[in-house]
Enzyme design. Structure first.
Site, PDB file in Angstrom:
ATOM      1  CG  ASN A 175      -0.344  -0.150   2.527  1.00 37.61           C
ATOM      2  OD1 ASN A 175       0.881  -0.249   2.642  1.00 37.61           O
ATOM      3  ND2 ASN A 175      -1.146  -0.167   3.571  1.00 37.61           N
ATOM      4  CG  ASN A 188       3.263  -0.870   9.993  1.00 39.63           C
ATOM      5  OD1 ASN A 188       3.183   0.359  10.011  1.00 39.63           O
ATOM      6  ND2 ASN A 188       2.352  -1.654  10.572  1.00 39.63           N
ATOM      7  CG  HIS A 231      -4.316  -2.244   8.224  1.00 35.80           C
ATOM      8  ND1 HIS A 231      -4.316  -2.957   7.047  1.00 35.80           N
ATOM      9  CD2 HIS A 231      -4.606  -0.962   7.877  1.00 35.80           C
ATOM     10  CE1 HIS A 231      -4.574  -2.149   6.036  1.00 35.80           C
ATOM     11  NE2 HIS A 231      -4.756  -0.934   6.507  1.00 35.80           N
TER      12      HIS A 231
END
Ligand code: BDR
Ligand code: CA
Length: 306
Positions: free
Chosen positions: A156, A164, A235
Site C-alpha cells: 500500500n 510498516n 489492520h
C-alpha cells in the site's frame, strides 16, 4: 490471562487496537511503546498517552525511535491526518511517558517475565530491531511475536511494500532474520477486516467512545481513496485479536524475507509458502470475519461502560 506489550504508531487503527487490548478480559496490557510511523514520534507518543487516558487505562507508555534505522522518515498522514487521529482532538494527557526509552522498556519488560509476554508490533519495526540488537535473547524470551506488516501480494506504500515494512525495511529485515517465528498479519489478511457500514452500525450506542473517537476516526479513515466503497481496513486490531483468539485466523508456515535493496521493491516481504522452504514465520491468510467483529464489538462495549 495473557500479558501484551504493544509497540505502535497511533494512528487510527492503532487506536482501535489499543481499545481492543484494553477491553479484552483475556489480556493484561503491560506497556505501550511508541515509534515514528503514521506520523512523527512527537505525535504518536502524546496520542498514545491521550488514548490510554481516554480509555481509562493505567499503563506505562514509553517513547521510542523517532526515525527509521537508515532511511529518511516517511509518514502516512494522508491516511491518518496530520495529528494521526484524523479530526479527533483528545485532551492532552496528564501522564508523562515512562523515563526509559522504548527499547529498554521492551527489553526490561520481557526479561522480567521470560516466556510470558506477547510482543505485538503494529508500526514500523525500528524499536523491535533495536531491542533485538541490544538484547538478542529477546527472541527467545517472548511468549510470541505478532506483527502487522507486509503482504504476500501487493503493498500500500508502493505496489510492492506495505507501510510498516516499507517505512523501515532494514529494521524489518533484522526482525524477520531473528531466531523466532513472527506471526505476520499482512495486507492480504487485514483487508478482510473492513469496517463496513454494517460493522459500524454495531458501534452505535457506545456513547462517548463511539461519538468522540470511533465514529470521527472511521469517517476520516474511510474517506481515504484506497478505502472508499468497502470501508477502511482495521489492520492493527487483527494482530491483537490473534493474541486473544488465534482460532479466528488461518496461518500458514512460510519463508519471509524483506527486500532492502530493490529499486522498485524495497520493503517487499518476499513470501515463499513452498513446503521445502526454510520457514521462519507464520503468515495469516484468512479471518473469520463475524467472530472477529464480535470480539471487537464486545471489547469496545467493555471500554465504553468502564
Ligand atoms: C499499517 O500502516 C499504518 O498506516 C497502519 O496503522 C497499519 O499499522 C497498514 O499498512
Ligand atoms: Ca499502525
Amino acid at each position: 490471562m495473557k500479558r501484551i506489550l504493544l509497540d505502535c504508531d497511533p494512528g487510527i487503527d492503532d487506536a482501535l487496537a489499543i481499545a481492543l487490548a484494553h477491553g479484552s478480559p483475556e489480556l493484561e496490557v503491560v506497556g505501550i511503546t511508541t515509534v515514528a510511523g503514521n506520523v512523527g514520534l512527537e505525535r504518536t507518543t502524546p496520542n498514545a498517552l491521550s488514548l490510554t487516558e481516554f480509555y481509562g487505562m493505567d499503563v506505562p507508555v514509553a517513547r521510542g525511535a523517532d526515525r527509521p534505522l537508515l532511511r529518511a522518515p516517511d509518514t502516512a498522514s494522508t491516511v491518518h491526518g496530520a495529528t494521526g487521529l484524523g479530526d479527533v482532538v483528545l485532551p492532552t494527557a496528564k501522564a508523562e511517558p515512562d523515563t526509559r526509552h522504548a527499547v529498554d522498556f521492551i527489553i526490561d519488560t520481557v526479561a522480567a517475565s521470560p516466556g510470558e509476554i506477547s510482543l505485538v508490533a503494529v508500526g514500523p519495526l525500528t524499536n523491535v530491531a533495536l531491542a533485538l540488537r541490544k538484547e538478542p535473547r529477546l527472541a527467545e524470551w517472548v511468549r510470541e511475536f505478532v506483527v502487522m506488516g507486509g503482504s504476500y501480494t501487493r503493498g500500500n506504500l508502493t505496489p510492492a511494500a506495505e507501510f510498516n515494512i516499507g517505512a523501515d525495511p532494514e529494521a524489518a529485515g533484522v526482525v524477520f532474520d531473528a531466531p523466532w517465528e513472527p506471526v505476520m498479519f499482512g495486507l492480504d489478511l487485514t483487508h478482510q477486516a473492513r469496517a463496513t457500514s454494517e460493522v459500524r452500525q454495531r458501534f452505535v450506542g457506545l456513547g462517548k467512545l463511539q461519538e468522540e473517537l470511533l465514529s470521527p476516526c472511521l469517517d476520516f479513515y474511510g474517506s481515504n481513496r484506497q478505502y472508499r466503497d468497502e470501508g477502511p481496513a482495521i489492520h492493527d486490531a487483527c494482530a491483537v485479536a490473534h493474541v486473544i483468539a488465534p482460532e479466528l485466523f488461518t496461518t500458514v508456515r512460510a519463508r519471509v524475507d524483506v527486500e532492502t535493496s530493490g529499486r522498485f521493491t524495497s520493503g517487499m516481504t518476499v513470501t515463499d509458502f513452498a513446503p521445502e522452504a526454510e520457514h521462519n514465520a507464520l503468515v495469516a491468510t484468512a479471518l473469520q470475519q463475524r467472530a472477529f467483529w464480535d470480539l471487537l464489538t464486545e471489547a469496545f462495549e467493555r471500554v465504553a461502560s468502564s
